[in-house]
Scaffold this active site. Structure first.
Site, PDB file in Angstrom:
ATOM      1  CD  GLU A  49      -8.462  11.473   2.646  1.00  0.00           C
ATOM      2  OE1 GLU A  49      -9.094  10.842   3.528  1.00  0.00           O
ATOM      3  OE2 GLU A  49      -7.238  11.642   2.690  1.00  0.00           O
ATOM      4  CG  PHE A 111       4.463   4.800   1.864  1.00  0.00           C
ATOM      5  CD1 PHE A 111       3.907   4.073   2.909  1.00  0.00           C
ATOM      6  CD2 PHE A 111       4.336   6.182   1.880  1.00  0.00           C
ATOM      7  CE1 PHE A 111       3.252   4.707   3.944  1.00  0.00           C
ATOM      8  CE2 PHE A 111       3.676   6.828   2.917  1.00  0.00           C
ATOM      9  CZ  PHE A 111       3.128   6.084   3.956  1.00  0.00           C
ATOM     10  CD  GLN A 112       0.295   7.539   2.017  1.00  0.00           C
ATOM     11  OE1 GLN A 112       0.598   8.542   1.386  1.00  0.00           O
ATOM     12  NE2 GLN A 112      -0.356   7.604   3.174  1.00  0.00           N
ATOM     13  CE  LYS A 161       6.033  13.810  -4.248  1.00  0.00           C
ATOM     14  NZ  LYS A 161       6.464  13.329  -2.925  1.00  0.00           N
ATOM     15  CG  MET A 473     -35.130   2.321   6.931  1.00  0.00           C
ATOM     16  SD  MET A 473     -36.919   2.611   6.953  1.00  0.00           S
ATOM     17  CE  MET A 473     -37.029   4.157   6.052  1.00  0.00           C
TER      18      MET A 473
END
Lengths: 572, 181
Positions: A49, A111-112, A161, A473
């Site tokens: 993502e 959950f999540q 949802k 760097m």
């Protein structure tokens, strides 16, 4: 007409003019993905993502349009964080839509479930938690308005949802946003415009500081008109490269930590700085106490909180850059600053002759060669998307950008792993453009899984990996400031040519400058994404350099005697 | 130096978090913060007292103005304001109740509860007055002290900010309180 919340989401995106979204499905966003097939919107399936945000970001930077990301709740949403922060710091308009657990489960550690609106509060311009289908359209419409108005930035809309599954009537007109209009930047005061004009017309050693705001405001013509009329040279910030053309006679080059010494010298000796859409980042000012001590300062910025933040200014001009310049231009007097321009030219000295790119081939391949030759071969017309580190600075020094939106790079955040996904987004925004990724071996390994996204989506980008076997760097800082203790900077890479093969794309390796041109030609001819690994000098450093916290004119030069001369950008 | 900021915001959940987060993020030191409803529905009013220099206070105002939920920000000038704080103090009366009650009278405060060995005093006033009362009562033993923080308003005519607010009277479309965090 009654629709599900999920349908309302796509309907709104469609009406906002969205053609492409970048995302990754998951449980809490499934209703939205299920409805997606009914709408003519292209979905690009990413491999992580974070890359989805970088793609949307690259898409936005390349096109000026708002990029759109879709992700699920929990880890899907938290993976957006680095990308949102990157966009926030560089003022990039994005809308991220995340699924959230059902509203009845909010706050239960379901959950999540993560509090993504809480997490992203300081790295978004605004965010929303939507729990009812009828609130989706107002939130999405306002999100687009907020993201692209004023100083642009990312906005996140978290939708439960049950809101996606619920039904509502889409009232498009009723959902028209107004709150983003509350703080439309005011026009600068007449008295301040007058004071600015007096200073501009009286200046003997003026310098324009050209920033990203020129691009965001679409003010290139006005900036050039001001520069040409009053013969004012301009220096660019990293994100200002390409906002004004590098080949312009009045363009000095990049300012700041790895800016050219004459550019920084000009700023330090100027009697007037005209800052246009830039924010005096510590990477361009050096030690603030000693910054441009003799200069009066005029600061034009659409974000009033940027004015007087770090550098006290004499004339604050809060407002849209294009409009401010349009107000100023009719009263700007033509001027001749030949002595000043000559003086700056004299500081260039023999740097062009000593420039590494002009040295005879000693068998070693330097990143500067790669950038310079790539610039020559592509006639400076490619869209170059860089990662973060030494190669990013070499690109900025050696690839001279004339075109607007032709350099895409993570400036404020300095996010490694940005280049490949951002380039895929840029190519999708501008399919006709030749897009080059320039990345280090370290940063490329952070997000190279997106090669498969490019393959799956049939996107062609050309990739130049500048491989020096180090996190270069950081190694350079260790060499200069940590007595050469290379803690955790040597980095192994896979065989990039074989890696390309595993992804089914063209790949080759270049170790000599003489092989460069043919390899680049082969990559460009490939119908699909092509990768070239450039094995460059391992311990080369970016020069000149202003150490963190040092005064801007106090530059570290390339040590002498050295087989490599000082770098110096002279667009010849 | 203390600066008083009056912030008009949407009356939505989470707006306080946004304002507080901004102060934390930018390192502006909050002395007190109060929030409550206003004469207009859907509009809340915060009074924030910050301890900082003038330039930083002005920067805080500019940052606040960028928040989508903020309708107006007003930085009150010095001197021309009414700034009021409310304090509740539980003070020991072990050394004698009458002396405590005398002080309460002098400060025009009120006794709102009396127990065997202590009293609860309510006092409204300027920050200075409350400080003075607290200092005077300290020798008797302050057992508990609670303060609301300042609520402030400019003197004279209705403020420009409030006028603009009334004229605009914007309510977010579809704003339900449940939409924003």
């Amino acid at each position: 007409m009654d629709r599900t919340g999920a349908q309302i989401i796509w309907e709104c995106l469609l009406r906002e003019g969205v053609e492409t979204v970048f995302g990754y499905p998951g449980g809490a966003i499934l209703p939205t993905y299920d409805a997606m097939t009914e709408y003519p919107i292209r979905h690009v399936l990413v491999r992580h993502e974070q890359s989805a945000v970088h793609m949307a970001d690259g898409f936005a930077r390349a096109s000026g349009r708002t990029g759109v990301v879709v992700a699920t709740s929990g880890p899907g949403a938290t993976n957006l964080v680095t990308g949102l922060a990157t966009a926030m710091l560089d003022s990039i308009p994005l809308v991220a839509i995340t699924g959230q657990v059902g509203s009845g489960l909010l706050g239960t550690d379901a959950f999540q479930e993560v509090d993504i609106t809480g997490i992203t509060l300081p790295i978004t311009k605004h965010n929303y938690l939507v729990t009812r289908a009828q609130d989706i359209a107002p939130a999405i419409r306002e999100a687009f308005a907020v993201a692209s108005s004023g100083r642009p930035g990312p906005v996140l809309v978290d939708i439960t949802k049950d809101a996606q599954q619920g039904r509502a009537t889409l009232d498009w007109e009723g959902a028209a946003p107004t709150r983003h209009l509350r703080h439309i930047p005011p026009s600068p005061a007449e008295v301040d415009l007058d004071r600015a004009l007096v200073m501009i017309n009286a200046a003997k050693r003026p310098v324009i500081l050209a920033g990203h705001g020129i691009q965001l405001s679409g003010a290139r013509a006005e900036v050039l008109a001001l520069a040409e009329l009053a013969q004012i040279p301009f220096a660019e910030t990293l994100l200002g490269l390409g906002a004004v053309p590098a080949s312009h006679a009045l363009s000095l080059g990049m300012m700041g930590m790895h800016g050219e010494s004459w550019v920084n010298q000009a700023i330090q000796e100027a009697d007037l700085l005209i800052a246009l859409g830039m924010r005096f980042d510590d990477r361009v000012t050096g030690r603030l106490k000693e910054y441009a001590p003799n200069a009066l300062k005029i600061h034009v910025d659409i974000d009033a909180s940027e004015i007087n933040k770090l550098v006290p200014v004499d004339v604050p001009l809060g407002g849209d850059l294009k409009q401010v310049l349009q107000a100023l231009l009719p009263s700007v007097k033509a001027a001749d600053h030949t002595p000043w321009l000559e003086r700056i030219r004299s500081w260039r000295g023999d740097s062009a002759v000593r420039d590494i790119k002009n040295l005879p081939d000693d068998g070693h391949l330097y990143a500067a060669h790669v950038m310079h030759d790539l610039w020559k071969i592509t006639k400076g017309e490619a869209v170059v998307v860089t990662d973060v580190g030494q190669h990013q600075m070499w690109e900025a020094q050696y690839y001279h950008h004339d075109g607007e939106r032709s350099l895409i790079t993570s400036g404020g955040a300095g996010t490694m792993g940005f280049a490949l996904p951002a380039a895929i987004g840029a190519k999708l925004a501008r399919p006709e453009a030749e897009v080059w990724v320039v990345a280090g071996d370290g940063g490329f390994q952070m997000t190279f899984a997106e090669l498969m996204t490019a393959v799956q989506e049939g996107v062609k980008v050309n990739i130049a990996i500048i491989n020096n076997g180090y996190l270069g760097m950081v190694r350079q800082w260790q060499a200069l400031f940590y007595e050469g203790r290379y803690a955790a900077t040597p980095i192994l890479s896979p065989d990039f040519v074989k890696l390309a093969g595993a992804f089914g794309i063209h790949g080759e390796r270049v170790e000599k400058r003489s092989d460069l041109e043919a390899a680049v030609a082969r990559a460009r001819q490939q119908p699909g994404t092509a990768l070239i690994e450039f094995k460059v000098e391992q311990e080369d450093a970016v020069y000149p350099m202003v150490a963190a916290g040092a005064a801007l004119h106090d530059m570290i030069r390339r040590p002498s005697p050295s087989p490599i001369a000082e770098t110096g950008a002279d667009p010849v | 130096m203390s600066h008083v900021l009056v912030i008009y915001t949407d009356d939505e959940p989470g707006v306080l978090t946004r304002v507080a987060m901004l102060f934390r993020r930018r390192g502006f030191n909050i002395h007190s913060l109060t929030v409550g409803p206003t004469e207009q529905v859907h509009v809340s009013r915060m009074t924030v007292v910050v301890d900082t220099d003038e330039a930083t206070a002005r920067r805080a105002v500019e940052h606040l103005r960028k928040l989508v939920n903020v309708l107006e920000v007003q930085q009150l000038g010095h001197g021309r304001n009414v700034v009021r704080d409310l304090a509740l103090l539980r003070v020991s009366t072990a050394q004698g109740r009458s002396e405590v009650l005398q002080l309460v009278q002098v400060f025009r405060a009120n006794v709102v509860d009396i127990a065997d060995d202590s009293v609860v005093i309510e006092c409204t006033g300027s920050l200075g007055k409350i400080e003075a009362l607290v200092d005077s009562l300290r020798p008797f033993g302050i057992l508990e002290l609670g303060r609301t923080g300042a609520v402030a308003m400019a003197r004279g005519l209705r403020s420009e900010a409030s006028n603009r607010l009334a004229a605009a009277a914007v309510v977010a479309p579809g704003s339900t309180g449940a939409m924003s965090v």
